[in-house]
Enzyme design. Structure first.
Site, short mmCIF file in Angstrom:
data_model
loop_
_atom_site.label_atom_id
_atom_site.label_comp_id
_atom_site.label_asym_id
_atom_site.label_seq_id
_atom_site.Cartn_x
_atom_site.Cartn_y
_atom_site.Cartn_z
N ALA A 182 12.19 -3.24 -5.67
CA ALA A 182 12.84 -3.26 -4.36
C ALA A 182 12.66 -1.90 -3.69
CB ALA A 182 14.32 -3.56 -4.53
N CYS A 234 -3.10 -4.18 4.18
CA CYS A 234 -3.38 -5.56 3.73
C CYS A 234 -2.20 -6.51 3.95
CB CYS A 234 -3.78 -5.55 2.27
SG CYS A 234 -5.16 -4.43 1.97
N LYS A 251 -0.98 -7.18 7.64
CA LYS A 251 -1.95 -7.87 8.51
C LYS A 251 -2.29 -9.26 7.96
CE LYS A 251 -6.55 -6.43 6.96
NZ LYS A 251 -7.08 -7.66 6.40
C1 UGA Z 1 -2.74 -5.13 -1.84
C2 UGA Z 1 -2.81 -6.06 -3.06
O1 UGA Z 1 -1.92 -5.61 -4.07
C3 UGA Z 1 -4.23 -6.13 -3.62
O2 UGA Z 1 -4.29 -7.08 -4.67
C4 UGA Z 1 -5.18 -6.54 -2.50
O3 UGA Z 1 -6.53 -6.55 -2.96
C5 UGA Z 1 -5.07 -5.55 -1.35
O4 UGA Z 1 -3.72 -5.55 -0.88
C6 UGA Z 1 -6.01 -5.98 -0.25
O5 UGA Z 1 -5.84 -7.08 0.29
O6 UGA Z 1 -7.00 -5.29 0.01
P1 UGA Z 1 -2.53 -2.48 -1.46
O7 UGA Z 1 -2.17 -2.84 -0.06
O8 UGA Z 1 -3.56 -1.44 -1.69
O9 UGA Z 1 -3.01 -3.80 -2.27
O10 UGA Z 1 -1.22 -1.93 -2.18
P2 UGA Z 1 -0.01 -2.57 -3.05
O11 UGA Z 1 0.06 -1.84 -4.32
O12 UGA Z 1 -0.11 -4.03 -3.11
O13 UGA Z 1 1.26 -2.16 -2.19
C7 UGA Z 1 1.52 -2.69 -0.90
C8 UGA Z 1 2.90 -2.29 -0.44
O14 UGA Z 1 3.90 -2.97 -1.19
C9 UGA Z 1 3.20 -0.80 -0.58
O15 UGA Z 1 3.85 -0.37 0.59
C10 UGA Z 1 4.14 -0.73 -1.77
O16 UGA Z 1 5.03 0.36 -1.69
C11 UGA Z 1 4.87 -2.06 -1.65
N1 UGA Z 1 5.40 -2.56 -2.94
C12 UGA Z 1 4.54 -2.92 -3.94
C13 UGA Z 1 6.76 -2.71 -3.09
O17 UGA Z 1 7.56 -2.41 -2.19
N2 UGA Z 1 7.23 -3.21 -4.29
C14 UGA Z 1 6.40 -3.57 -5.30
O18 UGA Z 1 6.90 -4.04 -6.35
C15 UGA Z 1 5.03 -3.42 -5.13
#
Ligand code: UGA
Length: 405
Positions: free
Chosen positions: A230, A238, A241
């Site tokens: 959380a 990603c 969008k």
């Molecule tokens: C995301 C997906 O995780 C990848 O699998 C995908 O390939 C990529 O998008 C894409 O479409 O190119 P990314 O955007 O690099 O990857 O980063 P994430 O680690 O997924 O985090 C995204 C957001 O969610 C961040 O702001 C992070 O802080 C937040 N988050 C993530 C949470 O708030 N809680 C979580 O448990 C995990």
């Protein structure tokens, strides 16, 4: 993503021709300079640099057999803009009549078919599932490889390319491959919005802690422990969008994706919630300045695209009543209307209250008795000066935490 894919494939033994229309990027890379922060990318690029031919001229691909399109597919006014992908495919077609196009960019179902119609070339879909900050690792050790298309020879060729990963390979239609990418990203985003809902509830229940709830939920193999942290909500180039693009695409087909709509709405509300909380704490503690720790959309990156932290800064600036201080270990861009610091200590020293907005490791050991909102759940929630998202402080803490009542 383009560079990460190229570097990973070069390291697996392939020769790479890399095209970018931005000559400055080509010049930088030719001189061994990478201007973005992504762990392991620099070292692996320099190690494999001799396998690269870099150019802004599409003529360089006239003898290449597989050509990956890895260009931005932004969402503009809630709709996907395929302009860069179409442009790239037309340039490929002009310069190589035998090319097999492989689309790695995230594109709505039907795009591969449309590009095939436009160019007459074989088009394969091979979406990526890598996370920024762990992009090299995710590319070299993926959970699965999805290859969509109908040309067996081309699919075999793409499969051979990724064999080195030893990941399960799913061969399917272009449309399924395109859909798998959106469904995966939307599901992960939904998991985050779901746990943020539970966090809101936990805050109202003394003795309840969303991190403990999420951890125990995650032991259930059907739920899994990932993407249940959380916080301030999801950002980046990603999830925001892609959830909007698939939603509007579905609407055009007369389908309402209620779950995804709710996910988007709930994520947007995170900013409002934390901003309100910060303003309330600032009012009670007569604060004049608010320090924001973390500007990147997540840790281990300098990327601020759709960063929730940056949106929070904007929201607090719009309020107009506080000086906004910021610090991020990797982000170097100027953030107008704020005072930027080069260390967390300086930022904290010059701020009356603090918000942790990005989950950087180095924020885990901040030392301050000033009020802190931990919007990323990295501090001990029992600390009396800390308000932790998703943590219902027990009654006996009441005395010490007057300022956030
Ligand atoms: C995301 C997906 O995780 C990848 O699998 C995908 O390939 C990529 O998008 C894409 O479409 O190119 P990314 O955007 O690099 O990857 O980063 P994430 O680690 O997924 O985090 C995204 C957001 O969610 C961040 O702001 C992070 O802080 C937040 N988050 C993530 C949470 O708030 N809680 C979580 O448990 C995990």
């Amino acid at each position: 993503m383009g560079l990460v894919t190229a570097v990973s494939l070069a390291d697996a033994g392939n020769e790479i021709v890399g095209i970018d229309t931005d000559q400055n990027k080509i010049n930088d890379l030719s001189n061994g300079i990478i201007r973005m922060y992504e762990p392991k990318l620099n070292e692996l690029f320099l190690k494999n640099k001799s396998k690269f031919t870099l150019s802004s001229d599409y003529k360089m691909i006239n003898e290449v057999d597989l050509i990956y399109i890895i260009v931005p597919t932004p969402t503009i006014n809630n709709k996907i803009d395929l302009g860069y992908a179409i442009d790239a495919s037309e340039n490929i077609q002009k310069n190589n009549k035998n090319a097999v196009i492989v689309i790695k960019s995230t594109v709505i179902p039907g795009t591969a078919r449309m590009i095939h119609k436009k160019t007459g070339l074989v088009v394969i879909s091979n979406p990526e599932f890598t996370k920024e900050g762990e992009a090299i690792n995710d590319t070299i050790h993926p959970d699965r490889i999805v290859i969509g298309g109908s040309d067996k020879k081309a699919i075999d060729r793409v499969e051979k390319l990724w064999k080195f990963t030893n990941a399960p390979i799913i061969r399917t239609s272009n449309e399924n491959a395109e859909m798998i990418k959106y469904a995966s990203n939307a599901f992960l985003a939904a998991k985050i919005s779901f746990i943020n809902n539970i966090a809101d509830l936990c805050e109202k229940i003394p003795g309840s802690d969303v991190d403990v709830v999420a951890k125990a939920m995650g032991y259930d193999k059907r739920i899994a422990p990932y993407f249940l942290k959380a916080g301030l909500g999801y950002g980046g180039s990603c999830f925001p969008k892609d959830t909007k693009a698939i939603n509007s695409y579905a609407n055009e087909l007369g389908v309402h994706l209620d779950m995804i709509e709710a996910t988007i709405k709930s994520n947007e509300a995170r900013i409002e919630k934390v901003a309100k909380l910060a303003i309330e704490i600032a009012r009670i503690s007569k604060a004049k300045s608010i320090g924001i720790l973390g500007i990147a959309f997540k840790n281990n990156t300098d990327d601020t695209r759709e960063s929730q932290a940056l949106k929070l800064v904007q929201k607090l600036k719009d309020n107009g009543n506080y000086n906004i201080n910021v610090y991020d270990p990797a982000v170097k861009i100027m953030i107008k209307g704020t005072r930027q610091f080069s260390s967390k200590e300086e930022c904290i020293k010059n701020s009356d209250i603090i918000v942790i907005a990005t989950e950087w490791e180095e924020f885990k050991n901040i030392k301050t008795s000033k009020p802190v909102i931990d919007a990323r759940r990295i501090l001990d929630p029992m600390l009396s000066n800390v308000f932790s998202i998703g943590f219902g402080k027990a009654k006996d803490n009441e005395q010490k935490t007057k300022w956030f009542q």
